[in-house]
Design a protein around this motif. Structure first.
Motif, PDB file in Angstrom:
ATOM      1  N   ASP A  67       1.008 -13.279  -7.811  1.00  0.00           N
ATOM      2  CA  ASP A  67       0.703 -12.656  -6.527  1.00  0.00           C
ATOM      3  C   ASP A  67       1.853 -11.688  -6.288  1.00  0.00           C
ATOM      4  O   ASP A  67       2.979 -12.097  -6.014  1.00  0.00           O
ATOM      5  CB  ASP A  67       0.620 -13.706  -5.420  1.00  0.00           C
ATOM      6  CG  ASP A  67       0.218 -13.116  -4.086  1.00  0.00           C
ATOM      7  OD1 ASP A  67      -0.197 -11.932  -4.043  1.00  0.00           O
ATOM      8  OD2 ASP A  67       0.321 -13.829  -3.073  1.00  0.00           O
ATOM      9  N   ILE A  68       1.570 -10.403  -6.470  1.00  0.00           N
ATOM     10  CA  ILE A  68       2.617  -9.388  -6.502  1.00  0.00           C
ATOM     11  C   ILE A  68       2.794  -8.729  -5.138  1.00  0.00           C
ATOM     12  O   ILE A  68       1.833  -8.270  -4.530  1.00  0.00           O
ATOM     13  CB  ILE A  68       2.289  -8.320  -7.570  1.00  0.00           C
ATOM     14  CG1 ILE A  68       2.348  -8.961  -8.951  1.00  0.00           C
ATOM     15  CG2 ILE A  68       3.226  -7.139  -7.466  1.00  0.00           C
ATOM     16  CD1 ILE A  68       2.054  -8.019 -10.086  1.00  0.00           C
ATOM     17  N   HIS A  69       4.040  -8.694  -4.693  1.00  0.00           N
ATOM     18  CA  HIS A  69       4.437  -7.967  -3.494  1.00  0.00           C
ATOM     19  C   HIS A  69       5.568  -7.031  -3.882  1.00  0.00           C
ATOM     20  O   HIS A  69       6.109  -7.108  -4.983  1.00  0.00           O
ATOM     21  CB  HIS A  69       4.869  -8.925  -2.394  1.00  0.00           C
ATOM     22  CG  HIS A  69       3.763  -9.850  -1.979  1.00  0.00           C
ATOM     23  ND1 HIS A  69       2.789  -9.479  -1.087  1.00  0.00           N
ATOM     24  CD2 HIS A  69       3.463 -11.110  -2.377  1.00  0.00           C
ATOM     25  CE1 HIS A  69       1.939 -10.484  -0.931  1.00  0.00           C
ATOM     26  NE2 HIS A  69       2.323 -11.478  -1.703  1.00  0.00           N
ATOM     27  N   LYS A  70       5.949  -6.177  -2.982  1.00  0.00           N
ATOM     28  CA  LYS A  70       6.957  -5.156  -3.309  1.00  0.00           C
ATOM     29  C   LYS A  70       8.289  -5.766  -3.737  1.00  0.00           C
ATOM     30  O   LYS A  70       8.886  -5.336  -4.710  1.00  0.00           O
ATOM     31  CB  LYS A  70       7.154  -4.228  -2.115  1.00  0.00           C
ATOM     32  CG  LYS A  70       8.064  -3.057  -2.418  1.00  0.00           C
ATOM     33  CD  LYS A  70       8.111  -2.093  -1.267  1.00  0.00           C
ATOM     34  CE  LYS A  70       8.975  -0.889  -1.627  1.00  0.00           C
ATOM     35  NZ  LYS A  70       8.974   0.098  -0.565  1.00  0.00           N
ATOM     36  N   LYS A  71       8.762  -6.780  -3.014  1.00  0.00           N
ATOM     37  CA  LYS A  71      10.091  -7.321  -3.293  1.00  0.00           C
ATOM     38  C   LYS A  71      10.088  -8.680  -3.971  1.00  0.00           C
ATOM     39  O   LYS A  71      11.123  -9.128  -4.463  1.00  0.00           O
ATOM     40  CB  LYS A  71      10.901  -7.407  -2.009  1.00  0.00           C
ATOM     41  CG  LYS A  71      11.193  -6.042  -1.421  1.00  0.00           C
ATOM     42  CD  LYS A  71      12.082  -6.147  -0.227  1.00  0.00           C
ATOM     43  CE  LYS A  71      12.353  -4.749   0.312  1.00  0.00           C
ATOM     44  NZ  LYS A  71      13.338  -4.746   1.363  1.00  0.00           N
ATOM     45  N   SER A  72       8.951  -9.381  -3.987  1.00  0.00           N
ATOM     46  CA  SER A  72       8.913 -10.704  -4.611  1.00  0.00           C
ATOM     47  C   SER A  72       7.531 -10.993  -5.186  1.00  0.00           C
ATOM     48  O   SER A  72       6.546 -10.361  -4.797  1.00  0.00           O
ATOM     49  CB  SER A  72       9.282 -11.786  -3.596  1.00  0.00           C
ATOM     50  OG  SER A  72       8.279 -11.873  -2.612  1.00  0.00           O
ATOM     51  N   TRP A  73       7.502 -11.935  -6.128  1.00  0.00           N
ATOM     52  CA  TRP A  73       6.260 -12.388  -6.738  1.00  0.00           C
ATOM     53  C   TRP A  73       6.137 -13.891  -6.565  1.00  0.00           C
ATOM     54  O   TRP A  73       7.125 -14.614  -6.615  1.00  0.00           O
ATOM     55  CB  TRP A  73       6.249 -12.114  -8.231  1.00  0.00           C
ATOM     56  CG  TRP A  73       6.265 -10.687  -8.642  1.00  0.00           C
ATOM     57  CD1 TRP A  73       6.035  -9.596  -7.852  1.00  0.00           C
ATOM     58  CD2 TRP A  73       6.526 -10.180  -9.948  1.00  0.00           C
ATOM     59  NE1 TRP A  73       6.126  -8.446  -8.588  1.00  0.00           N
ATOM     60  CE2 TRP A  73       6.426  -8.778  -9.883  1.00  0.00           C
ATOM     61  CE3 TRP A  73       6.814 -10.756 -11.160  1.00  0.00           C
ATOM     62  CZ2 TRP A  73       6.619  -7.965 -10.989  1.00  0.00           C
ATOM     63  CZ3 TRP A  73       7.003  -9.955 -12.263  1.00  0.00           C
ATOM     64  CH2 TRP A  73       6.901  -8.570 -12.174  1.00  0.00           C
TER      65      TRP A  73
ATOM     66  N   GLY B  80      -3.426  -4.370  -6.788  1.00  0.00           N
ATOM     67  CA  GLY B  80      -2.925  -3.721  -5.590  1.00  0.00           C
ATOM     68  C   GLY B  80      -1.883  -2.688  -5.958  1.00  0.00           C
ATOM     69  O   GLY B  80      -1.494  -2.543  -7.107  1.00  0.00           O
ATOM     70  N   CYS B  81      -1.388  -2.010  -4.963  1.00  0.00           N
ATOM     71  CA  CYS B  81      -0.476  -0.890  -5.209  1.00  0.00           C
ATOM     72  C   CYS B  81       0.847  -1.324  -5.827  1.00  0.00           C
ATOM     73  O   CYS B  81       1.493  -0.539  -6.515  1.00  0.00           O
ATOM     74  CB  CYS B  81      -0.223  -0.138  -3.908  1.00  0.00           C
ATOM     75  SG  CYS B  81       0.584  -1.138  -2.641  1.00  0.00           S
TER      76      CYS B  81
ATOM     77  N   GLY C  85       1.297  -3.636  -8.126  1.00  0.00           N
ATOM     78  CA  GLY C  85       1.149  -4.245  -9.438  1.00  0.00           C
ATOM     79  C   GLY C  85       1.094  -3.305 -10.616  1.00  0.00           C
ATOM     80  O   GLY C  85       1.106  -3.750 -11.761  1.00  0.00           O
ATOM     81  N   PHE C  86       1.042  -1.999 -10.383  1.00  0.00           N
ATOM     82  CA  PHE C  86       0.871  -1.069 -11.490  1.00  0.00           C
ATOM     83  C   PHE C  86       2.036  -1.078 -12.473  1.00  0.00           C
ATOM     84  O   PHE C  86       1.834  -1.090 -13.682  1.00  0.00           O
ATOM     85  CB  PHE C  86       0.629   0.355 -10.981  1.00  0.00           C
ATOM     86  CG  PHE C  86      -0.692   0.510 -10.290  1.00  0.00           C
ATOM     87  CD1 PHE C  86      -1.878   0.289 -10.964  1.00  0.00           C
ATOM     88  CD2 PHE C  86      -0.746   0.876  -8.952  1.00  0.00           C
ATOM     89  CE1 PHE C  86      -3.094   0.435 -10.327  1.00  0.00           C
ATOM     90  CE2 PHE C  86      -1.961   1.031  -8.308  1.00  0.00           C
ATOM     91  CZ  PHE C  86      -3.136   0.804  -8.997  1.00  0.00           C
ATOM     92  N   SER C  87       3.248  -1.076 -11.978  1.00  0.00           N
ATOM     93  CA  SER C  87       4.390  -1.052 -12.899  1.00  0.00           C
ATOM     94  C   SER C  87       4.485  -2.351 -13.694  1.00  0.00           C
ATOM     95  O   SER C  87       4.792  -2.336 -14.883  1.00  0.00           O
ATOM     96  CB  SER C  87       5.700  -0.783 -12.154  1.00  0.00           C
ATOM     97  OG  SER C  87       5.970  -1.812 -11.230  1.00  0.00           O
ATOM     98  N   ALA C  88       4.191  -3.481 -13.049  1.00  0.00           N
ATOM     99  CA  ALA C  88       4.190  -4.759 -13.769  1.00  0.00           C
ATOM    100  C   ALA C  88       3.091  -4.776 -14.831  1.00  0.00           C
ATOM    101  O   ALA C  88       3.308  -5.221 -15.963  1.00  0.00           O
ATOM    102  CB  ALA C  88       3.986  -5.913 -12.790  1.00  0.00           C
ATOM    103  N   ALA C  89       1.917  -4.276 -14.493  1.00  0.00           N
ATOM    104  CA  ALA C  89       0.817  -4.236 -15.460  1.00  0.00           C
ATOM    105  C   ALA C  89       1.193  -3.389 -16.670  1.00  0.00           C
ATOM    106  O   ALA C  89       0.967  -3.791 -17.815  1.00  0.00           O
ATOM    107  CB  ALA C  89      -0.440  -3.680 -14.806  1.00  0.00           C
ATOM    108  N   ARG C  90       1.786  -2.232 -16.440  1.00  0.00           N
ATOM    109  CA  ARG C  90       2.201  -1.367 -17.549  1.00  0.00           C
ATOM    110  C   ARG C  90       3.267  -2.060 -18.421  1.00  0.00           C
ATOM    111  O   ARG C  90       3.214  -2.004 -19.645  1.00  0.00           O
ATOM    112  CB  ARG C  90       2.723  -0.034 -17.031  1.00  0.00           C
ATOM    113  CG  ARG C  90       1.614   0.890 -16.559  1.00  0.00           C
ATOM    114  CD  ARG C  90       2.143   2.287 -16.261  1.00  0.00           C
ATOM    115  NE  ARG C  90       2.996   2.313 -15.084  1.00  0.00           N
ATOM    116  CZ  ARG C  90       2.567   2.533 -13.840  1.00  0.00           C
ATOM    117  NH1 ARG C  90       1.293   2.775 -13.608  1.00  0.00           N
ATOM    118  NH2 ARG C  90       3.414   2.557 -12.832  1.00  0.00           N
ATOM    119  N   TYR C  91       4.204  -2.747 -17.781  1.00  0.00           N
ATOM    120  CA  TYR C  91       5.250  -3.440 -18.518  1.00  0.00           C
ATOM    121  C   TYR C  91       4.662  -4.511 -19.428  1.00  0.00           C
ATOM    122  O   TYR C  91       4.973  -4.572 -20.619  1.00  0.00           O
ATOM    123  CB  TYR C  91       6.257  -4.059 -17.547  1.00  0.00           C
ATOM    124  CG  TYR C  91       7.353  -4.840 -18.226  1.00  0.00           C
ATOM    125  CD1 TYR C  91       8.481  -4.196 -18.713  1.00  0.00           C
ATOM    126  CD2 TYR C  91       7.236  -6.197 -18.420  1.00  0.00           C
ATOM    127  CE1 TYR C  91       9.488  -4.898 -19.349  1.00  0.00           C
ATOM    128  CE2 TYR C  91       8.232  -6.924 -19.060  1.00  0.00           C
ATOM    129  CZ  TYR C  91       9.343  -6.270 -19.534  1.00  0.00           C
ATOM    130  OH  TYR C  91      10.331  -6.971 -20.174  1.00  0.00           O
TER     131      TYR C  91
END
Length: 80
Positions: free
Chosen positions: A17-23, A66-67, A69-75
């Motif tokens: 569950d991805i948020h800007k500062k924590s997961w 969501g907005c 999660g894109f960088s995590a998905a790419r990683y």
């Protein structure tokens, strides 16, 4: 022979569950529930935890779309 090998590789399943500062991270193996915990939103930290705790496991990871999660998905896609 390949089918038998595929059945013997241990697996883990990770839900994020991805948020800007924590997961919020939930991890389950193919045999048992491991744990749910919160962590800073640093993909490398999660990767290191999984590598250290579950060496030689096949990993399946899903996340809330969501907005943030894109960088995590790419990683994680780059890791395979």
């Amino acid at each position: 022979m390949q089918l038998q090998d595929a059945l013997t590789i241990p697996k883990i399943f990770i839900g994020l569950d991805i948020h800007k500062k924590s997961w919020s991270v939930s991890i389950q193996t193919d045999l048992f529930f491991h744990r749910t915990f919160s962590m800073p939103s640093v993909a490398e930290d999660l990767y290191q935890y999984v590598e250290r705790t579950f060496p030689n496991h096949e990993v399946a990871l899903v996340y809330e779309a969501g907005c943030c999660g894109f960088s995590a998905a790419r990683y994680f896609l780059k890791l395979g």
